[in-house]
Design a protein around this motif. Structure first.
Motif, mmCIF file in Angstrom:
data_model
loop_
_atom_site.group_PDB
_atom_site.id
_atom_site.type_symbol
_atom_site.label_atom_id
_atom_site.label_comp_id
_atom_site.label_asym_id
_atom_site.label_seq_id
_atom_site.Cartn_x
_atom_site.Cartn_y
_atom_site.Cartn_z
ATOM 1 N N UNK A 72 0.803 -1.216 0.000
ATOM 2 C CA UNK A 72 0.000 0.000 0.000
ATOM 3 C C UNK A 72 0.844 1.277 0.000
ATOM 4 N N UNK A 73 2.170 1.130 0.082
ATOM 5 C CA UNK A 73 3.037 2.276 -0.147
ATOM 6 C C UNK A 73 3.513 2.297 -1.596
ATOM 7 N N UNK A 74 2.818 1.544 -2.451
ATOM 8 C CA UNK A 74 2.985 1.562 -3.907
ATOM 9 C C UNK A 74 4.301 0.952 -4.393
ATOM 10 N N UNK A 75 4.831 -0.001 -3.652
ATOM 11 C CA UNK A 75 6.011 -0.736 -4.101
ATOM 12 C C UNK A 75 5.577 -2.098 -4.640
ATOM 13 N N UNK A 76 6.124 -2.455 -5.793
ATOM 14 C CA UNK A 76 5.789 -3.741 -6.390
ATOM 15 C C UNK A 76 6.491 -4.871 -5.640
ATOM 16 N N UNK A 77 5.753 -5.951 -5.399
ATOM 17 C CA UNK A 77 6.306 -7.110 -4.701
ATOM 18 C C UNK A 77 6.428 -8.323 -5.608
ATOM 19 N N UNK A 78 5.707 -8.328 -6.699
ATOM 20 C CA UNK A 78 5.753 -9.450 -7.645
ATOM 21 C C UNK A 78 5.331 -8.917 -9.004
ATOM 22 N N UNK A 79 6.061 -9.312 -10.054
ATOM 23 C CA UNK A 79 5.740 -8.870 -11.405
ATOM 24 C C UNK A 79 5.911 -10.052 -12.356
ATOM 25 N N UNK A 80 4.908 -10.298 -13.176
ATOM 26 C CA UNK A 80 4.955 -11.391 -14.146
ATOM 27 C C UNK A 80 4.523 -10.870 -15.514
ATOM 28 N N UNK A 81 5.468 -10.460 -16.363
ATOM 29 C CA UNK A 81 5.125 -10.001 -17.710
ATOM 30 C C UNK A 81 5.132 -11.161 -18.703
ATOM 31 N N UNK A 82 4.610 -10.909 -19.905
ATOM 32 C CA UNK A 82 4.743 -11.880 -20.983
ATOM 33 C C UNK A 82 3.469 -12.515 -21.491
ATOM 34 N N UNK A 83 2.399 -12.464 -20.703
ATOM 35 C CA UNK A 83 1.164 -13.099 -21.139
ATOM 36 C C UNK A 83 0.504 -12.304 -22.264
#
Length: 253
Positions: A72-83
Protein backbone atom coordinates in the motif's frame (compact mmCIF):
# COMPACT_ATOMS: atom_id res chain seq x y z
CA UNK A 1 3.18 -17.55 -25.29
CA UNK A 2 6.87 -16.74 -24.81
CA UNK A 3 8.82 -17.98 -21.82
CA UNK A 4 7.72 -16.05 -18.76
CA UNK A 5 10.11 -14.57 -16.24
CA UNK A 6 8.80 -13.29 -12.93
CA UNK A 7 10.57 -11.23 -10.31
CA UNK A 8 10.10 -10.87 -6.58
CA UNK A 9 10.88 -7.50 -5.06
CA UNK A 10 9.86 -6.55 -1.51
CA UNK A 11 8.07 -9.65 -0.30
CA UNK A 12 5.49 -8.95 2.43
CA UNK A 13 5.58 -11.49 5.26
CA UNK A 14 2.35 -10.34 6.89
CA UNK A 15 3.96 -9.96 10.32
CA UNK A 16 2.88 -6.33 10.61
CA UNK A 17 -0.29 -4.49 9.69
CA UNK A 18 0.48 -1.98 6.90
CA UNK A 19 0.47 1.57 8.26
CA UNK A 20 -1.99 2.61 5.54
CA UNK A 21 -4.48 0.22 7.16
CA UNK A 22 -3.45 0.55 10.81
CA UNK A 23 -3.81 4.34 10.78
CA UNK A 24 -7.21 4.43 9.08
CA UNK A 25 -10.36 3.45 11.03
CA UNK A 26 -12.16 2.70 7.75
CA UNK A 27 -9.73 -0.15 7.12
CA UNK A 28 -8.58 -1.27 10.57
CA UNK A 29 -9.29 -3.82 11.92
CA UNK A 30 -11.32 -5.12 8.98
CA UNK A 31 -8.43 -5.46 6.51
CA UNK A 32 -5.70 -6.10 9.10
CA UNK A 33 -4.65 -9.33 7.34
CA UNK A 34 -4.41 -7.75 3.90
CA UNK A 35 -0.84 -7.54 2.57
CA UNK A 36 -1.43 -5.70 -0.71
CA UNK A 37 -3.33 -5.41 -3.96
CA UNK A 38 -3.01 -7.30 -7.23
CA UNK A 39 -4.04 -6.54 -10.82
CA UNK A 40 -2.94 -6.65 -14.44
CA UNK A 41 -2.08 -3.87 -16.86
CA UNK A 42 -1.81 -3.94 -20.65
CA UNK A 43 1.37 -2.77 -22.38
CA UNK A 44 1.77 -2.52 -26.14
CA UNK A 45 4.00 -5.12 -27.80
CA UNK A 46 5.58 -5.83 -31.16
CA UNK A 47 4.77 -9.32 -32.45
CA UNK A 48 4.52 -11.06 -35.80
CA UNK A 49 1.27 -10.84 -37.81
CA UNK A 50 0.75 -14.53 -37.02
CA UNK A 51 0.89 -13.97 -33.24
CA UNK A 52 -0.96 -10.64 -33.27
CA UNK A 53 -4.49 -12.09 -32.75
CA UNK A 54 -3.37 -13.72 -29.47
CA UNK A 55 -2.08 -10.40 -28.16
CA UNK A 56 -4.99 -8.25 -29.32
CA UNK A 57 -7.20 -8.24 -26.23
CA UNK A 58 -8.99 -5.21 -24.83
CA UNK A 59 -7.03 -2.82 -27.08
CA UNK A 60 -7.13 -2.29 -30.84
CA UNK A 61 -3.44 -3.16 -31.00
CA UNK A 62 -1.41 -6.10 -29.62
CA UNK A 63 -0.60 -5.88 -25.92
CA UNK A 64 0.74 -8.09 -23.21
CA UNK A 65 -1.09 -8.50 -19.92
CA UNK A 66 1.32 -7.90 -17.03
CA UNK A 67 0.37 -9.23 -13.59
CA UNK A 68 1.71 -7.35 -10.57
CA UNK A 69 1.20 -7.18 -6.82
CA UNK A 70 2.05 -4.18 -4.67
CA UNK A 71 2.02 -3.02 -1.08
CA UNK A 72 0.00 0.00 0.00
CA UNK A 73 3.04 2.28 -0.15
CA UNK A 74 2.99 1.56 -3.91
CA UNK A 75 6.01 -0.74 -4.10
CA UNK A 76 5.79 -3.74 -6.39
CA UNK A 77 6.31 -7.11 -4.70
CA UNK A 78 5.75 -9.45 -7.64
CA UNK A 79 5.74 -8.87 -11.41
CA UNK A 80 4.95 -11.39 -14.15
CA UNK A 81 5.12 -10.00 -17.71
CA UNK A 82 4.74 -11.88 -20.98
CA UNK A 83 1.16 -13.10 -21.14
CA UNK A 84 -0.79 -12.39 -24.31
CA UNK A 85 -3.36 -9.59 -24.22
CA UNK A 86 -6.19 -12.08 -24.71
CA UNK A 87 -5.28 -14.01 -21.53
CA UNK A 88 -7.74 -13.51 -18.68
CA UNK A 89 -6.63 -12.10 -15.34
CA UNK A 90 -7.75 -15.24 -13.49
CA UNK A 91 -5.80 -17.52 -15.81
CA UNK A 92 -2.62 -15.49 -15.33
CA UNK A 93 -3.04 -15.40 -11.55
CA UNK A 94 -3.64 -19.15 -11.43
CA UNK A 95 -0.38 -19.67 -13.33
CA UNK A 96 1.45 -17.27 -11.00
CA UNK A 97 0.33 -19.27 -7.96
CA UNK A 98 1.51 -22.58 -9.48
CA UNK A 99 4.85 -21.59 -10.98
CA UNK A 100 8.21 -22.96 -9.87
CA UNK A 101 8.78 -19.64 -8.11
CA UNK A 102 5.16 -18.72 -7.36
CA UNK A 103 3.48 -15.64 -6.06
CA UNK A 104 3.51 -16.39 -2.34
CA UNK A 105 0.68 -15.37 -0.05
CA UNK A 106 1.59 -15.58 3.67
CA UNK A 107 -0.48 -18.02 5.70
CA UNK A 108 -3.71 -16.40 6.87
CA UNK A 109 -3.16 -13.30 4.72
CA UNK A 110 -4.66 -12.13 1.44
CA UNK A 111 -4.47 -9.70 -1.47
CA UNK A 112 -7.29 -7.49 -2.71
CA UNK A 113 -8.21 -7.94 -6.36
CA UNK A 114 -10.82 -6.61 -8.76
CA UNK A 115 -13.87 -8.49 -10.03
CA UNK A 116 -11.91 -10.17 -12.81
CA UNK A 117 -10.20 -12.51 -10.34
CA UNK A 118 -11.38 -15.67 -8.62
CA UNK A 119 -12.45 -15.62 -4.98
CA UNK A 120 -10.02 -17.54 -2.77
CA UNK A 121 -8.93 -17.43 0.86
CA UNK A 122 -5.84 -15.51 -0.27
CA UNK A 123 -7.47 -13.43 -3.04
CA UNK A 124 -10.46 -11.26 -2.12
CA UNK A 125 -12.36 -9.51 -4.95
CA UNK A 126 -15.41 -7.26 -4.41
CA UNK A 127 -18.99 -8.51 -4.41
CA UNK A 128 -20.28 -8.82 -7.95
CA UNK A 129 -23.58 -7.23 -8.89
CA UNK A 130 -23.08 -4.41 -6.37
CA UNK A 131 -21.82 -0.85 -6.85
CA UNK A 132 -18.05 -0.79 -6.76
CA UNK A 133 -16.29 2.15 -8.41
CA UNK A 134 -15.60 5.08 -6.12
CA UNK A 135 -17.45 7.64 -8.26
CA UNK A 136 -20.64 5.60 -7.85
CA UNK A 137 -20.64 6.51 -4.14
CA UNK A 138 -19.82 10.21 -4.49
CA UNK A 139 -23.45 11.29 -3.89
CA UNK A 140 -25.02 8.02 -2.78
CA UNK A 141 -23.58 6.47 0.39
CA UNK A 142 -23.60 2.67 0.80
CA UNK A 143 -26.99 1.17 1.60
CA UNK A 144 -25.99 -2.42 2.46
CA UNK A 145 -23.04 -4.21 4.02
CA UNK A 146 -21.96 -5.45 0.60
CA UNK A 147 -21.91 -1.92 -0.80
CA UNK A 148 -19.93 -0.68 2.19
CA UNK A 149 -17.43 -3.49 1.73
CA UNK A 150 -17.10 -2.71 -1.98
CA UNK A 151 -16.58 0.99 -1.29
CA UNK A 152 -13.75 0.43 1.18
CA UNK A 153 -12.33 -2.41 -0.88
CA UNK A 154 -12.13 -0.07 -3.90
CA UNK A 155 -10.48 2.67 -1.83
CA UNK A 156 -7.78 0.28 -0.60
CA UNK A 157 -7.29 -1.74 -3.80
CA UNK A 158 -6.77 1.54 -5.68
CA UNK A 159 -3.12 1.26 -4.60
CA UNK A 160 -2.28 -1.06 -7.51
CA UNK A 161 -3.90 1.28 -10.04
CA UNK A 162 -1.95 4.20 -8.62
CA UNK A 163 1.24 2.16 -8.70
CA UNK A 164 0.69 1.36 -12.39
CA UNK A 165 -0.10 5.00 -13.07
CA UNK A 166 3.04 6.12 -11.29
CA UNK A 167 5.14 3.52 -13.13
CA UNK A 168 3.90 4.57 -16.57
CA UNK A 169 4.27 8.26 -15.84
CA UNK A 170 7.88 7.78 -14.75
CA UNK A 171 8.75 5.48 -17.65
CA UNK A 172 6.98 6.47 -20.89
CA UNK A 173 8.87 3.67 -22.66
CA UNK A 174 6.25 1.22 -21.36
CA UNK A 175 3.30 3.62 -21.54
CA UNK A 176 3.46 4.57 -25.22
CA UNK A 177 0.66 3.50 -27.57
CA UNK A 178 3.21 3.44 -30.40
CA UNK A 179 4.49 0.03 -31.45
CA UNK A 180 7.95 -0.53 -29.91
CA UNK A 181 11.02 -1.36 -31.97
CA UNK A 182 11.94 -4.37 -29.85
CA UNK A 183 10.32 -7.74 -29.26
CA UNK A 184 8.41 -9.08 -26.26
CA UNK A 185 11.42 -10.68 -24.56
CA UNK A 186 13.35 -7.40 -24.51
CA UNK A 187 10.25 -5.53 -23.44
CA UNK A 188 9.77 -7.89 -20.50
CA UNK A 189 13.28 -7.08 -19.29
CA UNK A 190 12.52 -3.37 -19.63
CA UNK A 191 9.30 -3.75 -17.60
CA UNK A 192 11.11 -5.60 -14.82
CA UNK A 193 13.89 -3.00 -14.76
CA UNK A 194 11.34 -0.17 -14.56
CA UNK A 195 9.60 -1.85 -11.60
CA UNK A 196 12.91 -2.22 -9.76
CA UNK A 197 13.78 1.44 -10.39
CA UNK A 198 10.26 2.46 -9.34
CA UNK A 199 10.70 0.70 -5.99
CA UNK A 200 14.09 2.35 -5.48
CA UNK A 201 12.64 5.79 -6.17
CA UNK A 202 9.69 5.17 -3.87
CA UNK A 203 12.16 4.22 -1.15
CA UNK A 204 14.21 7.38 -1.57
CA UNK A 205 11.25 9.76 -1.89
CA UNK A 206 8.06 8.14 -0.56
CA UNK A 207 6.29 11.51 -0.32
CA UNK A 208 6.59 12.16 -4.07
CA UNK A 209 3.25 13.03 -5.64
CA UNK A 210 1.63 10.35 -7.77
CA UNK A 211 -1.07 10.44 -10.45
CA UNK A 212 -4.35 8.63 -10.57
CA UNK A 213 -4.02 5.07 -11.82
CA UNK A 214 -4.42 3.80 -15.36
CA UNK A 215 -6.30 0.82 -16.49
CA UNK A 216 -5.95 -5.25 -15.07
CA UNK A 217 -0.29 -23.70 -15.29
CA UNK A 218 -2.63 -26.30 -14.69
CA UNK A 219 -5.29 -25.74 -17.29
CA UNK A 220 -6.87 -29.17 -16.83
CA UNK A 221 -7.21 -29.65 -13.06
CA UNK A 222 -8.10 -33.03 -11.65
CA UNK A 223 -11.26 -33.73 -9.67
CA UNK A 224 -9.28 -33.38 -6.44
CA UNK A 225 -8.04 -29.95 -7.57
CA UNK A 226 -11.61 -28.83 -8.18
CA UNK A 227 -12.66 -29.94 -4.72
CA UNK A 228 -9.76 -28.01 -3.17
CA UNK A 229 -10.63 -24.95 -5.23
CA UNK A 230 -14.26 -25.13 -4.14
CA UNK A 231 -13.26 -25.37 -0.49
CA UNK A 232 -10.83 -22.49 -0.85
CA UNK A 233 -13.52 -20.37 -2.50
CA UNK A 234 -15.85 -21.11 0.42
CA UNK A 235 -13.17 -20.01 2.89
CA UNK A 236 -12.72 -16.81 0.90
CA UNK A 237 -16.46 -16.21 0.86
CA UNK A 238 -16.71 -16.69 4.62
CA UNK A 239 -13.83 -14.29 5.18
CA UNK A 240 -15.33 -11.63 2.93
CA UNK A 241 -18.78 -11.96 4.52
CA UNK A 242 -17.27 -11.72 8.00
CA UNK A 243 -15.39 -8.53 7.12
CA UNK A 244 -18.47 -7.00 5.51
CA UNK A 245 -20.72 -7.81 8.46
CA UNK A 246 -18.23 -6.42 10.99
CA UNK A 247 -17.71 -3.10 9.24
CA UNK A 248 -21.43 -2.71 8.56
CA UNK A 249 -22.23 -3.18 12.26
CA UNK A 250 -19.67 -0.56 13.25
CA UNK A 251 -20.78 1.76 10.44
CA UNK A 252 -24.38 1.77 11.68
CA UNK A 253 -23.29 2.17 15.30
Amino acid sequence: MIELEEIFLVQPNGSQIPSEIRNNPKFDPYFKDCVGAIDGTHIRVKVSPTDAPKYRGRKDHPTQNVLAACTFDLKFTYVLPGWEGTASDSRILKNALQRRFPLKIPQGKYYLADGGYMLKSGIIPPYRGERYHLNEYSRNPPRTQRELFNLRHASLRNAIERAFGFLKKRFPIIASSTEPNYGVKVQNQIILACCILHNFLRGTDPEDDFPEGVEGDNENPSVEDNVDEDEDEQRGECLRDSIAASMWQDYNA
